[in-house]
Write a protein that holds these residues in place. Structure first.
Motif, mmCIF file in Angstrom:
data_model
loop_
_atom_site.group_PDB
_atom_site.id
_atom_site.type_symbol
_atom_site.label_atom_id
_atom_site.label_comp_id
_atom_site.label_asym_id
_atom_site.label_seq_id
_atom_site.Cartn_x
_atom_site.Cartn_y
_atom_site.Cartn_z
ATOM 1 N N ALA A 72 0.839 -1.201 0.000
ATOM 2 C CA ALA A 72 0.000 0.000 0.000
ATOM 3 C C ALA A 72 0.871 1.246 0.000
ATOM 4 O O ALA A 72 0.594 2.223 -0.701
ATOM 5 N N ASN A 76 1.019 4.129 -2.706
ATOM 6 C CA ASN A 76 0.704 5.467 -2.259
ATOM 7 C C ASN A 76 1.778 6.482 -2.638
ATOM 8 O O ASN A 76 1.476 7.591 -3.067
ATOM 9 N N MET B 1 -9.660 13.344 6.810
ATOM 10 C CA MET B 1 -10.280 12.110 6.322
ATOM 11 C C MET B 1 -11.706 11.983 6.839
ATOM 12 O O MET B 1 -12.618 11.611 6.105
ATOM 13 N N ARG B 320 -9.492 3.303 -4.061
ATOM 14 C CA ARG B 320 -8.784 3.710 -2.851
ATOM 15 C C ARG B 320 -7.604 2.790 -2.564
ATOM 16 O O ARG B 320 -6.551 3.244 -2.105
ATOM 17 N N LEU B 321 -7.780 1.499 -2.854
ATOM 18 C CA LEU B 321 -6.643 0.580 -2.689
ATOM 19 C C LEU B 321 -5.531 0.950 -3.655
ATOM 20 O O LEU B 321 -4.350 0.964 -3.300
ATOM 21 N N GLY B 324 -3.322 3.554 -2.717
ATOM 22 C CA GLY B 324 -2.402 3.239 -1.644
ATOM 23 C C GLY B 324 -3.036 3.219 -0.275
ATOM 24 O O GLY B 324 -2.352 3.218 0.741
ATOM 25 N N GLU B 325 -4.370 3.206 -0.222
ATOM 26 C CA GLU B 325 -5.021 3.097 1.071
ATOM 27 C C GLU B 325 -5.006 1.625 1.471
ATOM 28 O O GLU B 325 -5.094 0.737 0.623
ATOM 29 N N ARG B 326 -4.869 1.379 2.760
ATOM 30 C CA ARG B 326 -4.833 -0.017 3.200
ATOM 31 C C ARG B 326 -6.243 -0.524 3.460
ATOM 32 O O ARG B 326 -7.139 0.228 3.798
ATOM 33 N N HIS B 329 -7.595 0.342 6.710
ATOM 34 C CA HIS B 329 -7.984 1.748 6.784
ATOM 35 C C HIS B 329 -9.367 1.954 6.166
ATOM 36 O O HIS B 329 -10.203 2.688 6.711
#
Ligand code: ADP
Ligand code: MG
Lengths: 224, 427
Positions: A72, A76, B1, B320-321, B324-326, B329
């Motif tokens: 991730a 990101n 957020m 969102r993944l 780079g969102e986990r 999260h």
């Protein structure tokens, strides 16, 4: 490298004997008919998936060794994605869609605003920042998607069939935009496409067929 | 957020309206119903306490054993002295003497001949002492008929009779009636009274044929000077306290009850009657029960709406993944959305529930038509009671159910391979 997917009790091999190397600042494309493994390869490079055998090294990191968190983080910080269907978030404005990338990083609101407006400027839709994606044309949406991928200034942008839903005028427009960004920011672009129009812009074309690399040619005409 | 989450919820009607509606309806039902049930069970308990059992009640052991026969021959004697002792021993309790009895009520015509006659349940309470709380306890002012010139007794010899009885026998205000019964010592007695008012309690048992008179009149007629059938004790604070009542009962019976003397006083408490014990328990636990049931139902409903919502949003999660969102999260942000939706829904539901509960508290719903043959002491107008609990109780199922629903629905994010989640947005 090899990638297999479980299909029922057996496996389907989507990629086999793939051995490729892409350099910084390349503007390259994976080309091949539907089902040839382009998306699968992009996903692995984008750390969304893992190879079955062999490995992929992206910016010095071994994809098969990354855990969820590291993958991730890699996405990101360094990788931008562009999709065939834009995949903008419909409830958010153009500005917020682009800003979203930055929310996951630590930026102040002012920094975010500056970066987002700059990115919208690159793709030429800064004046539409406050609108909702649903009010815009396909070409404009794809430009927002490019802005979203570019706003964090990634080293690598992966674009899967970015022109498939666009007419030829819009296709050329966004390709020119991406080519310009590639030249100005030295961002590496990797496409997956079977669109002739895209091929004309590529510096390098890797042809896939049934999961195998059948041709890897540098487009001399554009290199000059 | 968080700002992003809230914006998303507010703008995406699909994401918010249905769950908010589900939550607020559920919360509305919890709030209104729990206040209503609490009111009903509370009223049942109060009715029994005020009319019959007190918070605690002292009788002779023998009277207690035969209480269904209202055996005034087994009445407690020397009550003046006992009253002083009880007051000293249990300062938190105030006492009220009551004599219940059965008899015949005779309505004479102008010549003194019997015009009508009916059986009657008599209740003698302290109506005339200026500091007596009995009129309030039995809600007599409200029970007085508004159709005629009814008023409360102002001097000895004046009595109240139930409206039903008066209607049946054509008794009017100011009429004289004669009560036939027996004295404490078993001899025949009769005694004349003037009807000063007719009453209707709205309770089938109490309204069937009641005579209410001042306890002095009853003592005189029944030869019960310094005696009473029952001594009811009420907590001065007003509310029944079961733990305290049990402690008082234990100490009272240890001190006053003598195993070899059936005329010695003994104490029973409100919850010794198992039905009332149940009412009281229901009044106190109804909120909890409703919350539990509602969490179950709501979470299943919200789980399913949540599942639909999640499937609809795969493309969003995929993006969102990719950005780079986990997964963790994203999952947490779903729970965050649940909290926001839960709060909005709970606030709306509680407001609506309070509104209905307030109406039910002030007006109630009248079930008297359905209760003509009821033999229990239950009110016929069912009213709600708003307590502090009413204000917060809805938030428990409201929040819990959405969070649980989203938590279950959101597991889909983990169950899928990242690339798979992603592939689903490519269609
Ligand atoms: N998760 C999966 N499970 C099973 N088969 C898959 C999966 N993903 C892709 N495939 C198969 O792998 C092959 C290559 O797919 P893909 O990489 O999407 O091709 P392209 O993008 O070139 O059209 C296809 O035949 C596809 O059916
Ligand atoms: Mg593909």
């Amino acid at each position: 490298m090899e990638k297999q997917f479980p299909v029922g009790k057996s496996f389907f091999t989507a990629l086999r004997d793939v051995n490729l190397d892409f350099g910084e600042g390349e503007f390259a494309g994976l080309v091949g008919p539907s089902g040839s493994g382009k998306t699968t390869l992009l996903n692995i490079i984008g750390s969304l998936d893992q190879p079955t055998k062999g490995d992929a090294e992206v910016m010095g990191k071994s994809i098969s060794e990354l855990n969820h968190k590291q993958a991730a983080q890699l996405r990101n910080e360094h990788i931008g994605f562009i999709f065939q269907t834009y995949n903008l978030l419909p409830v958010y404005t153009v500005f917020e869609n682009v800003e979203f990338s930055l929310l996951l990083q630590n930026h102040t609101a002012a920094e975010r605003k500056k970066a987002v407006m700059e990115a919208l400027d690159w793709v030429g839709i800064a004046d539409k920042a406050k609108l909702k994606p649903s009010t815009l044309s396909g070409g404009e949406c794809q430009r927002i998607a490019i802005a979203r991928a570019m706003v964090k200034k990634p080293k690598l942008v992966l674009a899967d069939e970015p022109t498939a839903n666009l007419d030829s005028k819009n296709s050329h427009h966004i390709l020119q935009t991406m080519k310009k960004l590639n030249e100005e920011l030295k961002t590496t672009f990797l496409f997956a496409t079977h669109d002739e129009k895209v091929m004309g812009y590529l510096d390098r074309i890797v042809k896939l067929e049934d999961g195998r690399v059948v041709e890897d040619l540098v487009n001399e005409k554009l290199k000059m | 957020m968080l700002k992003f989450i809230i914006k998303g919820i507010l703008r995406d009607k699909n994401r918010s309206v249905l769950p908010v509606m589900v939550v607020s309806i559920g919360v509305f039902l919890t709030v209104a119903l729990s206040a209503w049930m609490r009111g009903i069970f509370g009223d049942m308990t109060d009715l029994n306490a005020n009319f019959d059992s007190g918070h605690v009640k002292v009788m002779t052991c023998a009277y207690n054993e035969n209480k269904s026969q209202i055996p005034n021959d087994l009445a407690l004697l020397g009550v003046e002295e006992f009253q002083k002792q009880f007051e000293a021993d249990y300062p938190e309790i105030e006492w009220a003497h009551r004599i219940n009895f059965g008899g015949l009520l005779d309505v004479p015509d102008e010549n003194g001949e019997t015009r009508a006659q009916g059986t009657m349940v008599g209740k003698a309470v302290d109506l005339l002492s200026p500091d007596s709380k009995e009129i309030d306890r039995m809600n007599l002012r409200k029970a007085l008929s508004a159709k005629n010139a009814s008023r409360l007794p102002q001097k000895q010899g004046e009595v109240l009779i139930s409206q039903d009885f008066a209607d049946r026998f054509g008794v009017k205000i100011g009429d004289d009636v004669t009560l036939f019964g027996s004295t404490m010592y078993g001899s025949m007695m009769f005694s004349n009274y003037t009807v000063c008012g007719t009453i209707k309690f709205g309770n089938a048992v109490l309204d069937r044929g009641a005579l209410i008179l001042d306890i002095r009149d009853a003592r005189m007629a029944m030869d019960m000077e310094d005696a009473t059938g029952e001594m009811l004790g009420f907590f001065k604070e007003g509310e029944y306290e079961d733990v305290q009542a049990k402690a008082i009962q234990a100490s009272f019976n240890a001190k006053y009850t003598q195993a070899d003397d059936e005329y010695s006083p003994t104490m029973v408490i409100l919850t010794d009657d198992s039905t009332i014990g149940m009412y009281l328990q229901m009044a106190n636990s109804i909120g909890g029960i409703m919350v539990f049931v509602l969490i179950l139902i709501l979470s299943v409903v919200l789980w399913n709406t949540g599942l639909l919502g999640t499937i609809r949003r795969y493309s969003e999660f995929g993006v969102r993944l990719a950005l780079g969102e986990r997964k963790v999260h994203i999952y947490k942000s779903l729970l965050g959305e649940a909290v926001v939706i839960g709060i909005i829904g709970s606030v709306l539901g509680t407001a609506m529930g309070l509104w209905l509960a307030y109406y039910l508290q002030e007006t109630g719903i009248d079930f008297s038509a359905l209760m003509n043959n009821v033999t229990m002491m239950i009110p016929s107008v069912y009213k709600a009671k708003i307590t502090p609990e009413t204000f917060y109780i809805g938030f428990i199922p409201g929040l819990f159910a959405v969070v649980l629903g989203n938590a279950l629905a959101g597991r889909a994010i983990f169950k899928r391979q990242t690339s798979q989640l992603f592939r689903e947005l490519e269609v």
